[in-house]
Design a protein around this motif. Structure first.
Motif, PDB file in Angstrom:
ATOM      1  N   CYS A   1       0.846  -1.178   0.000  1.00  0.00           N
ATOM      2  CA  CYS A   1       0.000   0.000   0.000  1.00  0.00           C
ATOM      3  C   CYS A   1       0.889   1.238   0.000  1.00  0.00           C
ATOM      4  CB  CYS A   1      -0.904  -0.028   1.223  1.00  0.00           C
ATOM      5  SG  CYS A   1      -1.912   1.433   1.415  1.00  0.00           S
ATOM      6  N   ARG A   2       0.540   2.188  -0.809  1.00  0.00           N
ATOM      7  CA  ARG A   2       1.366   3.377  -0.938  1.00  0.00           C
ATOM      8  C   ARG A   2       1.458   4.165   0.375  1.00  0.00           C
ATOM      9  NH1 ARG A   2      -0.413   7.481  -5.458  1.00  0.00           N
ATOM     10  NH2 ARG A   2      -2.289   6.452  -4.754  1.00  0.00           N
ATOM     11  N   THR A   3       0.377   4.213   1.138  1.00  0.00           N
ATOM     12  CA  THR A   3       0.398   5.043   2.355  1.00  0.00           C
ATOM     13  C   THR A   3       0.992   4.332   3.556  1.00  0.00           C
ATOM     14  OG1 THR A   3      -1.901   4.423   2.768  1.00  0.00           O
ATOM     15  CG2 THR A   3      -1.510   6.535   1.673  1.00  0.00           C
ATOM     16  N   CYS A   4       0.655   3.058   3.762  1.00  0.00           N
ATOM     17  CA  CYS A   4       1.148   2.369   4.966  1.00  0.00           C
ATOM     18  C   CYS A   4       2.308   1.431   4.689  1.00  0.00           C
ATOM     19  CB  CYS A   4       0.019   1.623   5.658  1.00  0.00           C
ATOM     20  SG  CYS A   4      -0.545   0.162   4.764  1.00  0.00           S
ATOM     21  N   LYS A   5       2.648   1.222   3.419  1.00  0.00           N
ATOM     22  CA  LYS A   5       3.769   0.379   2.986  1.00  0.00           C
ATOM     23  C   LYS A   5       3.558  -1.118   3.256  1.00  0.00           C
ATOM     24  CE  LYS A   5       6.051   4.056   1.817  1.00  0.00           C
ATOM     25  NZ  LYS A   5       5.328   4.776   0.838  1.00  0.00           N
ATOM     26  N   ALA A   6       2.337  -1.517   3.631  1.00  0.00           N
ATOM     27  CA  ALA A   6       2.049  -2.937   3.841  1.00  0.00           C
ATOM     28  C   ALA A   6       1.880  -3.613   2.484  1.00  0.00           C
ATOM     29  CB  ALA A   6       0.771  -3.105   4.658  1.00  0.00           C
ATOM     30  N   PRO A   7       2.294  -4.868   2.363  1.00  0.00           N
ATOM     31  CA  PRO A   7       2.120  -5.560   1.082  1.00  0.00           C
ATOM     32  C   PRO A   7       0.634  -5.799   0.799  1.00  0.00           C
ATOM     33  CG  PRO A   7       2.931  -7.080   2.747  1.00  0.00           C
ATOM     34  CD  PRO A   7       2.931  -5.712   3.371  1.00  0.00           C
ATOM     35  N   ILE A   8       0.283  -5.777  -0.476  1.00  0.00           N
ATOM     36  CA  ILE A   8      -1.085  -6.051  -0.887  1.00  0.00           C
ATOM     37  C   ILE A   8      -1.158  -7.510  -1.311  1.00  0.00           C
ATOM     38  CG2 ILE A   8      -2.877  -5.512  -2.591  1.00  0.00           C
ATOM     39  CD1 ILE A   8      -1.790  -2.654  -2.644  1.00  0.00           C
ATOM     40  N   SER A   9      -2.100  -8.221  -0.733  1.00  0.00           N
ATOM     41  CA  SER A   9      -2.277  -9.636  -1.058  1.00  0.00           C
ATOM     42  C   SER A   9      -2.633  -9.793  -2.533  1.00  0.00           C
ATOM     43  CB  SER A   9      -3.408 -10.210  -0.196  1.00  0.00           C
ATOM     44  OG  SER A   9      -3.802 -11.468  -0.684  1.00  0.00           O
ATOM     45  N   PRO A  10      -2.104 -10.830  -3.192  1.00  0.00           N
ATOM     46  CA  PRO A  10      -2.463 -11.079  -4.593  1.00  0.00           C
ATOM     47  C   PRO A  10      -3.970 -11.352  -4.759  1.00  0.00           C
ATOM     48  CG  PRO A  10      -0.742 -12.608  -3.868  1.00  0.00           C
ATOM     49  CD  PRO A  10      -1.115 -11.765  -2.697  1.00  0.00           C
ATOM     50  N   ARG A  11      -4.621 -11.672  -3.670  1.00  0.00           N
ATOM     51  CA  ARG A  11      -6.052 -11.949  -3.689  1.00  0.00           C
ATOM     52  C   ARG A  11      -6.851 -10.733  -4.176  1.00  0.00           C
ATOM     53  NH1 ARG A  11      -9.567 -14.121   1.368  1.00  0.00           N
ATOM     54  NH2 ARG A  11     -11.018 -12.385   1.394  1.00  0.00           N
ATOM     55  N   TYR A  12      -6.447  -9.527  -3.790  1.00  0.00           N
ATOM     56  CA  TYR A  12      -7.219  -8.333  -4.140  1.00  0.00           C
ATOM     57  C   TYR A  12      -7.205  -8.035  -5.640  1.00  0.00           C
ATOM     58  CZ  TYR A  12      -7.713  -7.799   0.817  1.00  0.00           C
ATOM     59  OH  TYR A  12      -8.025  -8.037   2.126  1.00  0.00           O
ATOM     60  N   PRO A  13      -6.058  -8.032  -6.311  1.00  0.00           N
ATOM     61  CA  PRO A  13      -6.106  -7.838  -7.768  1.00  0.00           C
ATOM     62  C   PRO A  13      -6.864  -8.962  -8.478  1.00  0.00           C
ATOM     63  CG  PRO A  13      -3.849  -7.617  -6.972  1.00  0.00           C
ATOM     64  CD  PRO A  13      -4.688  -8.047  -5.813  1.00  0.00           C
ATOM     65  N   MET A  14      -6.773 -10.188  -7.931  1.00  0.00           N
ATOM     66  CA  MET A  14      -7.494 -11.313  -8.522  1.00  0.00           C
ATOM     67  C   MET A  14      -9.009 -11.072  -8.438  1.00  0.00           C
ATOM     68  SD  MET A  14      -7.623 -15.322  -7.439  1.00  0.00           S
ATOM     69  CE  MET A  14      -8.658 -14.975  -6.020  1.00  0.00           C
ATOM     70  N   ILE A  15      -9.485 -10.603  -7.279  1.00  0.00           N
ATOM     71  CA  ILE A  15     -10.913 -10.328  -7.111  1.00  0.00           C
ATOM     72  C   ILE A  15     -11.335  -9.176  -8.019  1.00  0.00           C
ATOM     73  CG2 ILE A  15     -12.668  -9.506  -5.486  1.00  0.00           C
ATOM     74  CD1 ILE A  15     -11.059 -11.017  -3.279  1.00  0.00           C
ATOM     75  N   GLU A  16     -10.505  -8.147  -8.126  1.00  0.00           N
ATOM     76  CA  GLU A  16     -10.836  -7.028  -9.005  1.00  0.00           C
ATOM     77  C   GLU A  16     -10.911  -7.468 -10.461  1.00  0.00           C
ATOM     78  OE1 GLU A  16      -8.549  -3.504  -8.272  1.00  0.00           O
ATOM     79  OE2 GLU A  16      -8.898  -3.639  -6.116  1.00  0.00           O
ATOM     80  N   LEU A  17      -9.996  -8.337 -10.889  1.00  0.00           N
ATOM     81  CA  LEU A  17     -10.040  -8.869 -12.247  1.00  0.00           C
ATOM     82  C   LEU A  17     -11.310  -9.695 -12.447  1.00  0.00           C
ATOM     83  CD1 LEU A  17      -8.753  -9.404 -15.026  1.00  0.00           C
ATOM     84  CD2 LEU A  17      -7.560 -11.342 -13.976  1.00  0.00           C
ATOM     85  N   LEU A  18     -11.616 -10.540 -11.484  1.00  0.00           N
ATOM     86  CA  LEU A  18     -12.824 -11.369 -11.547  1.00  0.00           C
ATOM     87  C   LEU A  18     -14.074 -10.498 -11.684  1.00  0.00           C
ATOM     88  CD1 LEU A  18     -14.123 -14.217 -11.250  1.00  0.00           C
ATOM     89  CD2 LEU A  18     -14.159 -13.789  -8.788  1.00  0.00           C
ATOM     90  N   LEU A  19     -14.158  -9.443 -10.881  1.00  0.00           N
ATOM     91  CA  LEU A  19     -15.322  -8.561 -10.947  1.00  0.00           C
ATOM     92  C   LEU A  19     -15.346  -7.752 -12.243  1.00  0.00           C
ATOM     93  CD1 LEU A  19     -15.624  -7.429  -7.240  1.00  0.00           C
ATOM     94  CD2 LEU A  19     -17.218  -8.857  -8.534  1.00  0.00           C
TER      95      LEU A  19
END
Length: 176
Positions: A1-19
């Motif tokens: 995440c740009r603001t908190c620097k925490a890694p983004i799970s690959p699950r989120y882009p996968m769900i966005e692609l699915l939707l």
């Protein structure tokens, strides 16, 4: 995440692609219409439920409430547009009937499983999120399609349970 620097799970882009693909399929089927919007909201909320429920269990209240509310709002819009109040009546019967039927299954199965020792006294045979989601599905689809939805969901659940059971080692076996 740009603001908190925490890694983004690959699950989120996968769900966005699915939707995104689901949205494209809905528009391809229904065009740019109220029906497409209704279908996409249904797909969006069910997809969110499918990914959130196993992670959090139970289904968060705002999610199933949004499913039920939006189902009735779209039903009301259709009833007014078509001057056919039966759209809303069908959805109310589907929501209430579906919730009652699946709620009865939870209660009955829990009683049987407790008596046979398959689950403990503080456990239920299945989660209460399932009947709540069925209330929402009934609010969208009405009562006529709900038996098929429940049947297909039961078949899918059985297949998933058998696959999970097949992947487990037998009781008493040591894994090395």
């Amino acid at each position: 995440c740009r603001t908190c620097k925490a890694p983004i799970s690959p699950r989120y882009p996968m769900i966005e692609l699915l939707l995104g693909l689901a949205g494209a399929a809905v528009v391809a089927r229904a065009g740019w219409s109220m029906e497409a919007l209704e279908l996409f909201v249904l797909v969006f909320l069910l997809t969110a439920s499918a990914f959130i429920d196993p992670a959090t269990s139970p289904v968060p209240h705002p999610l199933w409430i949004a499913l039920v509310t939006s189902g009735f709002l779209f039903g009301g819009a259709r009833a007014m547009a078509d001057a056919a109040p039966d759209h809303l009546i069908d959805r109310a019967i589907g929501a209430g009937g579906g919730g009652l039927v699946l709620g009865a299954v939870v209660v009955a199965a829990t009683g049987v499983f407790r008596r046979t020792g398959r689950i403990g006294a503080d456990e239920t045979a299945m989660g209460w999120g399932d009947p709540l989601i069925v209330v929402g599905i009934g609010a969208y689809l009405g009562w006529r399609l709900l038996p098929m939805v429940i049947l297909l969901a039961s078949v899918q659940g059985t297949i998933a349970a058998l696959a999970l059971r097949a992947g487990r080692a037998p009781k008493g076996a040591h894994q090395h």
